[in-house]
Design an enzyme around this catalytic site. Structure first.
Site, PDB file in Angstrom:
ATOM      1  N   GLU A   1      33.905  36.840  48.108  1.00  0.00           N
ATOM      2  CA  GLU A   1      32.588  37.151  48.289  1.00  0.00           C
ATOM      3  C   GLU A   1      32.262  38.267  49.995  1.00  0.00           C
ATOM      4  O   GLU A   1      31.650  37.079  50.996  1.00  0.00           O
ATOM      5  CB  GLU A   1      31.473  36.301  47.951  1.00  0.00           C
TER       6      GLU A   1
ATOM      7  N   GLY B   1      38.416  46.637  47.975  1.00  0.00           N
ATOM      8  CA  GLY B   1      38.166  44.916  47.991  1.00  0.00           C
ATOM      9  C   GLY B   1      37.305  44.490  49.203  1.00  0.00           C
ATOM     10  O   GLY B   1      35.723  44.162  49.305  1.00  0.00           O
TER      11      GLY B   1
ATOM     12  N   GLY C   1      52.760  11.577  51.911  1.00  0.00           N
ATOM     13  CA  GLY C   1      53.145  12.008  50.760  1.00  0.00           C
ATOM     14  C   GLY C   1      52.277  11.937  49.521  1.00  0.00           C
ATOM     15  O   GLY C   1      52.403  13.088  48.987  1.00  0.00           O
TER      16      GLY C   1
END
Ligand SMILES: Cc1cc2nc3c(=O)[nH]c(=O)nc-3n(C[C@H](O)[C@H](O)[C@H](O)COP(=O)(O)OP(=O)(O)OC[C@H]3O[C@@H](n4cnc5c(N)ncnc54)[C@H](O)[C@@H]3O)c2cc1C
Length: 377
Positions: free
Chosen positions: A361, A130, A338
């Site tokens: 990327e 990767g 919330g």
């Protein structure tokens, strides 16, 4: 630095704003909830020429400045980050062709990509490679029948929906990264196996796939020169990182705008939230982070038009804008309390969508490596 826009740039921005407000905004929550692929929004952008905004006119593109393109990407991400991710993945594929392909290959493929007929995917990452794509294992061997391509790519945006994939593979493993070449692969080639789309945290309307390859490609599937693939991919990523920065700015701006509006409406302790100094400071920080992110993004876009390498500028833009998006979207949840944590409002979606910008990327750590090497050279 002086950012100026010509009439075409402004007309393009107006068109972006219209289609985003009409189509993308309406679809974004549905894509997130149902994980439906963002086809309808992509097609709406394709009809207006947005699929070709990274391409010159001679290949059917719209030939706008990179800053105008950044503003359009920002606008798309503001309304639907998933659609933005799929569109910018298409740009990674078409930028690969623009940078690395032969003139014949460009003439054949790019006009259809610009007009919205052919969607592309960029297949570089593998389960074992990767951050360092030079460690890839995907192999292409020239035989009497053509190129025999074997290996596995993963996390490939648009994968099964793409009409073609730009696949990076080793043609000469002994040469390390200089032995990597790029191939144009028709999605319907026999011997391609697509996984189900991955269940992602955010960008749920933009599907990513693992793809297995055991197929034979015609000899002319080799894109450009043998061994030039790695250099092409690195140039493509320089360009792509400016788009990830613009996407980060778009998500941040959506989170900032929603927080400002909320803080003026929501009454706590007898006055609007925005009249509490603690909240004002949060809004001020969000605004300042967003402004800084915009400036480095526009600077990188400007550098992209200069014709010189701009790896440093694009790494700075991606790092700063994606880290800002994390902070701004987190603060947006906090400002909403919330209400920011449940899916009735888009705030928690912004928070989830922004997370990937620090990863794909090239992660933030990889951007720091690029920047560190450049400034200490
Ligand atoms: C939603 C999504 C869409 C994607 N789309 C595409 C696509 O279209 N095409 C494609 O080819 N790929 C795509 N990717 C893959 C993406 O680019 C990679 O996930 C990314 O580059 C990181 O690689 P990795 O996942 O293998 O992480 P790894 O390389 O395993 O990294 C793990 C961690 O180690 C850190 N690290 C790695 N090396 C170093 C180092 N030298 N020093 C310090 N830290 C280091 C990283 O920063 C990270 O924090 C996509 C991924 C996702 C999640």
């Amino acid at each position: 630095m002086n950012f100026t826009f010509n009439e075409d740039d402004i007309a393009f921005q107006d068109a972006a704003h219209r289609v985003c407000a009409e189509v993308l905004k309406t679809n974004a929550a549905r894509y997130d909830e149902t994980r439906e692929f963002c086809r309808e929004s992509l097609d709406a952008l394709g009809e207006l020429g947005f699929w070709g905004m990274n391409l010159p006119e001679q290949y059917g593109g719209v030939d706008i400045s990179s800053i105008a393109m950044s503003l359009a990407v920002e606008e798309i991400a503001y309304h639907c980050a998933a659609t933005c991710s799929s569109l910018t993945a298409h740009f990674l594929a078409t930028d690969s062709v623009l940078i690395g392909a032969t003139e014949d290959q460009k003439q054949t493929l790019l006009p259809q990509c610009a007009s919205g007929e052919k969607l592309g995917a960029f297949a570089l990452t593998e389960p074992g490679a990767g951050s360092n794509p030079a460690e890839m294992r995907t192999r292409a061997v020239r035989t009497s029948d053509g190129w025999h391509l074997t290996g596995t790519k993963h996390y490939i945006t648009n994968g099964a929906f793409a009409d073609f994939l730009v696949v990076y593979a080793k043609t000469d493993p002994d040469q390390g990264h200089r032995g990597i070449s790029a191939f144009l692969v028709d999605r319907h080639t026999a011997g391609l196996e697509f996984s189900s789309p991955e269940k992602t945290l955010g960008l749920r309307g933009s599907h990513i796939y693992e793809i297995g390859f055991d197929c034979v490609l015609p000899l002319d599937a080799l894109m450009g020169e043998e061994g030039a693939g790695f250099a092409t991919a690195m140039e493509v990523l320089d360009r792509g990182r400016v788009e990830v920065a613009a996407m980060s700015v778009g998500i941040s701006r959506a989170a900032r705008d929603a927080s400002l509006a909320w803080s003026k409406e929501r009454i706590v302790g007898g006055k609007p939230l925005c009249r509490h100094q603690g909240i004002q400071w949060m809004l001020a920080e969000m605004h300042a982070q967003l402004e800084a992110a915009k400036l480095v993004t526009y600077k990188a876009a400007d550098a992209r038009d200069s014709g010189q390498r701009f790896s440093l500028e694009s790494a700075v833009a991606k790092l700063v804008a994606s880290e800002a998006a994390a902070k701004v979207t987190d603060a947006a949840v906090q400002v909403h309390g919330g209400y920011g944590y449940i899916s009735d409002l888009p705030i928690e979606r912004y928070y989830r969508d922004a997370r990937i910008t620090r990863i794909f990327e090239g992660t933030s750590e990889i951007q720091k490596i690029i920047i560190g090497r450049a400034i200490t050279a």
